[in-house]
Design a protein around this motif. Sequence first.
Motif, PDB file in Angstrom:
ATOM      1  N   ALA A 107      -8.629  23.733  44.244  1.00  0.00           N
ATOM      2  CA  ALA A 107      -7.506  23.012  44.863  1.00  0.00           C
ATOM      3  C   ALA A 107      -6.564  22.369  43.848  1.00  0.00           C
ATOM      4  O   ALA A 107      -5.345  22.490  43.995  1.00  0.00           O
TER       5      ALA A 107
ATOM      6  N   CYS B 207     -11.070  23.985  56.757  1.00  0.00           N
ATOM      7  CA  CYS B 207      -9.682  23.904  56.297  1.00  0.00           C
ATOM      8  C   CYS B 207      -8.953  22.844  57.104  1.00  0.00           C
ATOM      9  O   CYS B 207      -9.191  22.716  58.294  1.00  0.00           O
TER      10      CYS B 207
ATOM     11  N   THR C 288     -18.005  25.663  49.185  1.00  0.00           N
ATOM     12  CA  THR C 288     -17.206  24.455  49.403  1.00  0.00           C
ATOM     13  C   THR C 288     -16.832  23.827  48.063  1.00  0.00           C
ATOM     14  O   THR C 288     -15.666  23.484  47.834  1.00  0.00           O
TER      15      THR C 288
ATOM     16  N   GLU D  23     -22.466  16.625  43.487  1.00  0.00           N
ATOM     17  CA  GLU D  23     -21.645  17.040  44.619  1.00  0.00           C
ATOM     18  C   GLU D  23     -22.486  17.479  45.817  1.00  0.00           C
ATOM     19  O   GLU D  23     -22.137  17.215  46.964  1.00  0.00           O
TER      20      GLU D  23
ATOM     21  N   TYR E 161     -16.003  18.923  54.873  1.00  0.00           N
ATOM     22  CA  TYR E 161     -15.470  19.538  53.665  1.00  0.00           C
ATOM     23  C   TYR E 161     -15.667  21.057  53.627  1.00  0.00           C
ATOM     24  O   TYR E 161     -15.215  21.712  52.692  1.00  0.00           O
TER      25      TYR E 161
ATOM     26  N   SER F 223     -14.323  26.137  46.225  1.00  0.00           N
ATOM     27  CA  SER F 223     -12.990  26.089  46.831  1.00  0.00           C
ATOM     28  C   SER F 223     -12.265  24.796  46.480  1.00  0.00           C
ATOM     29  O   SER F 223     -11.075  24.807  46.151  1.00  0.00           O
ATOM     30  N   HIS F 224     -12.964  23.690  46.535  1.00  0.00           N
ATOM     31  CA  HIS F 224     -12.343  22.408  46.200  1.00  0.00           C
ATOM     32  C   HIS F 224     -12.078  22.289  44.693  1.00  0.00           C
ATOM     33  O   HIS F 224     -11.168  21.560  44.296  1.00  0.00           O
ATOM     34  N   ASN F 225     -12.846  22.999  43.872  1.00  0.00           N
ATOM     35  CA  ASN F 225     -12.556  23.015  42.431  1.00  0.00           C
ATOM     36  C   ASN F 225     -11.247  23.744  42.153  1.00  0.00           C
ATOM     37  O   ASN F 225     -10.561  23.445  41.183  1.00  0.00           O
TER      38      ASN F 225
ATOM     39  N   THR G 269     -11.146  17.763  43.633  1.00  0.00           N
ATOM     40  CA  THR G 269     -12.458  18.388  43.727  1.00  0.00           C
ATOM     41  C   THR G 269     -13.387  17.525  44.582  1.00  0.00           C
ATOM     42  O   THR G 269     -13.078  16.362  44.875  1.00  0.00           O
ATOM     43  N   ILE G 270     -14.518  18.091  44.933  1.00  0.00           N
ATOM     44  CA  ILE G 270     -15.541  17.315  45.653  1.00  0.00           C
ATOM     45  C   ILE G 270     -15.995  16.158  44.763  1.00  0.00           C
ATOM     46  O   ILE G 270     -16.159  15.036  45.233  1.00  0.00           O
TER      47      ILE G 270
END
Length: 148
Positions: A11, A70, A4, A47, A67, A7-9, A22-23
């Motif tokens: 984005a 998708c 998670t 995080e 989070y 993946s958010h890093n 990011t988270i």
Amino acid sequence: MNVTIKSHNNAPLNPKAQFPMTIRDMMNMKMESAKKKGIPVPAWEDEKAFLRDPAANPSVAWPMHLYDCCPISDGASCILLVAEEIARNFTDDPIYIAGIGQGSGRSFHDCEDLSSFEATKHAAQEAYGMSDLTPKDVQFSKCMTASP
């Protein structure tokens, strides 16, 4: 949890990302919002602590949390299905459909194995039965992508 965060890093690297943060960005934004509202500021040390907090990252369908999932609008596809005589109005190289199938199954949270979906298997069996083809007969020689 690491997936998670990773993946958010990624984005913010996509200019078309729906949530390009990011988270840590979301965590800091929530902390700043609490401070501005004059309410107690959560004491997340990182995080992972943020993601473990059910108030910040509520459960959607165990074991998935907000989070981890998708957004509904992620991804898209389109197919224009027309009669053979009309297909040539759109392309010189139409794709012919030899069989179709439909299947429904359980929700992901009820599945015993998330690497295989019974609905997909059923739909494939139906399509192969209609077409008299097998998976070995299917070849994709052309990759079609939409214009940006």
